[in-house]
Design a protein around this motif. Structure first.
Motif, PDB file in Angstrom:
ATOM      1  N   VAL A  77      41.885  28.704  36.932  1.00 38.16           N
ATOM      2  CA  VAL A  77      41.805  27.699  37.990  1.00 38.16           C
ATOM      3  C   VAL A  77      42.454  28.277  39.243  1.00 38.16           C
ATOM      4  O   VAL A  77      43.559  28.829  39.178  1.00 38.16           O
ATOM      5  CB  VAL A  77      42.513  26.388  37.592  1.00 38.16           C
ATOM      6  N   PHE A  78      41.756  28.158  40.380  1.00 36.85           N
ATOM      7  CA  PHE A  78      42.278  28.641  41.654  1.00 36.85           C
ATOM      8  C   PHE A  78      42.435  27.477  42.614  1.00 36.85           C
ATOM      9  O   PHE A  78      41.574  26.594  42.670  1.00 36.85           O
ATOM     10  CB  PHE A  78      41.318  29.659  42.284  1.00 36.85           C
ATOM     11  N   GLU A  79      43.504  27.490  43.372  1.00 38.74           N
ATOM     12  CA  GLU A  79      43.659  26.507  44.439  1.00 38.74           C
ATOM     13  C   GLU A  79      42.972  27.025  45.693  1.00 38.74           C
ATOM     14  O   GLU A  79      43.122  28.184  46.075  1.00 38.74           O
ATOM     15  CB  GLU A  79      45.142  26.240  44.726  1.00 38.74           C
TER      16      GLU A  79
ATOM     17  N   ALA B  24      36.104  29.893  49.244  1.00 38.41           N
ATOM     18  CA  ALA B  24      36.889  30.057  48.021  1.00 38.41           C
ATOM     19  C   ALA B  24      36.508  31.360  47.310  1.00 38.41           C
ATOM     20  O   ALA B  24      37.377  32.086  46.804  1.00 38.41           O
ATOM     21  CB  ALA B  24      36.674  28.859  47.101  1.00 38.41           C
ATOM     22  N   ILE B  25      35.214  31.662  47.256  1.00 41.00           N
ATOM     23  CA  ILE B  25      34.767  32.912  46.646  1.00 41.00           C
ATOM     24  C   ILE B  25      35.307  34.099  47.439  1.00 41.00           C
ATOM     25  O   ILE B  25      35.765  35.094  46.866  1.00 41.00           O
ATOM     26  CB  ILE B  25      33.234  32.952  46.563  1.00 41.00           C
ATOM     27  N   SER B  26      35.267  33.994  48.772  1.00 34.23           N
ATOM     28  CA  SER B  26      35.770  35.070  49.621  1.00 34.23           C
ATOM     29  C   SER B  26      37.248  35.329  49.373  1.00 34.23           C
ATOM     30  O   SER B  26      37.694  36.484  49.293  1.00 34.23           O
ATOM     31  CB  SER B  26      35.540  34.716  51.095  1.00 34.23           C
ATOM     32  N   THR B  27      38.033  34.254  49.243  1.00 35.09           N
ATOM     33  CA  THR B  27      39.467  34.401  48.977  1.00 35.09           C
ATOM     34  C   THR B  27      39.692  35.121  47.659  1.00 35.09           C
ATOM     35  O   THR B  27      40.559  35.997  47.542  1.00 35.09           O
ATOM     36  CB  THR B  27      40.146  33.025  48.954  1.00 35.09           C
ATOM     37  N   PHE B  28      38.887  34.775  46.650  1.00 32.24           N
ATOM     38  CA  PHE B  28      38.999  35.429  45.345  1.00 32.24           C
ATOM     39  C   PHE B  28      38.655  36.914  45.459  1.00 32.24           C
ATOM     40  O   PHE B  28      39.373  37.783  44.940  1.00 32.24           O
ATOM     41  CB  PHE B  28      38.071  34.761  44.339  1.00 32.24           C
TER      42      PHE B  28
END
Length: 342
Positions: free
Chosen positions: A9-11, A116-120
């Motif tokens: 789980v990612f914030e 969110a994908i970019s941050t990951f």
């Protein structure tokens, strides 16, 4: 092949619309084996699903891709795969339920999923990985938009595979598809979303389109992972049908993704997969996206038998298309679109 599966789980980044200290979450699963995880030459595959789906729908494709690449050179094998839930879909919808019913009742834009994908992708977890992005429909746009803020020399993706991407210029969209969006929204809002049990849901879905055309493995995954138990003892869709309906008129990410394709097309190989009988994307939109005169060049263009939901209907064919794309990674000259296999 038995894959290890690790839920994560990612914030997400804070948003001004949410209360202080409250942020949306993105759920993911990592697929790997003890042997593959030690192969630092292998690919890290990232998967983004279509509207109304969830991360587990990719599992037949993920498993078969591991198998197809297993006996090849180390740099052509799969090291790991990551599949993500849109913040309003799948397990993320369950975790984000309170926000989705209050400050986010009008939907979660694909822009936020892309962010969110970019941050990951830019996180320390992915440093040094050989990343390939795979997206279906709206997920294809989110995957492409994840690199929008990244300068071309620093784009961390080796390649992309886009399955039935819903991307278009504004002019073409409003000329060919805009009139269908309200009917899709209305149909989504009227769709049944609750059953007394998973067995009843399975029996009901098996008799009706589009689910009756799905691969049996994918339908079983939808029953097991796309539905949640309710306090009253029945089951309902994890992705609230209002959230799903709100995703369809969110068209600007699809417009921006076309621009982004033109920016990165010469630097990052992009492989394109169309359905032979797509009921959603008109042929004129497919042809326009492949217009090399607009700067959009593709490493390969493949047409597979089936409808728009190829991932659900034909996972084996999609896995083979992905395998071919992975084998081509590292080839210096991209195949011109006009010579690609249609």
């Amino acid at each position: 092949m038995h894959l290890q599966i690790t839920p994560v789980v990612f914030e997400c980044s804070p948003n001004a619309r949410d209360a202080p200290g409250r942020v949306l979450k993105m759920t993911a699963k990592r697929y790997w084996t003890y042997e593959s995880a030690s192969n630092d030459e292998g690919f890290s595959l990232l998967f983004a699903h279509c509207i109304g789906s969830h991360k587990e729908q990719w599992e037949p494709i993920i498993e078969q891709t591991f198998q197809l690449q297993q006996g090849k050179a180390r740099h052509q094998r799969v090291r790991e795969a990551w599949s993500f839930d849109w913040q309003s879909h799948g397990d993320a919808a369950v975790l984000n339920r309170e926000l989705l019913e209050t400050s986010r009742a009008d939907g979660i834009s694909a822009y936020e999923w892309a962010e969110a994908i970019s941050t990951f992708v830019r996180s320390p977890r992915m440093q040094g990985r050989r990343i390939v992005g795979v997206g279906h429909s709206a997920g294809a746009g989110a995957m492409i938009m994840s690199v929008k803020a990244i300068p071309i020399p620093k784009i961390p993706f080796l390649a992309f595979l886009l399955v039935e991407p819903t991307m278009a210029t504004p002019e073409l969209f409003y000329r060919t598809m805009a009139d269908t969006t309200p009917s899709i929204e209305a149909a989504t809002m009227m769709r049944r979303d609750r059953w007394r049990s998973r067995a009843e849901a399975a029996a009901w879905l098996q008799r009706r389109g589009p689910h009756k055309r799905w691969d049996a493995r994918v339908l079983e995954l939808f029953i097991n992972h796309g539905l949640a138990s309710t306090p009253s003892g029945d089951v309902s869709l994890k992705c609230d049908r209002r959230q799903e309906a709100h995703a369809f008129p969110d068209v600007h990410p699809h417009f921006d993704a076309v621009v982004e394709l033109g920016r990165i097309g010469r630097a990052v190989p992009v492989h394109l997969v169309w359905a032979s009988q797509s009921e959603l994307i008109p042929k004129v939109m497919q042809e326009a996206l492949c217009d090399a005169s607009e700067g959009r060049r593709f490493a390969s263009i493949t047409r597979l038998e089936g409808g728009h939901l190829l991932v659900q209907e034909s996972p084996t064919r999609v896995a083979h298309a992905l395998s071919s794309a992975l084998d081509a990674v590292g080839v210096r000259a991209a195949i011109p679109a006009e010579r690609s296999r249609l």
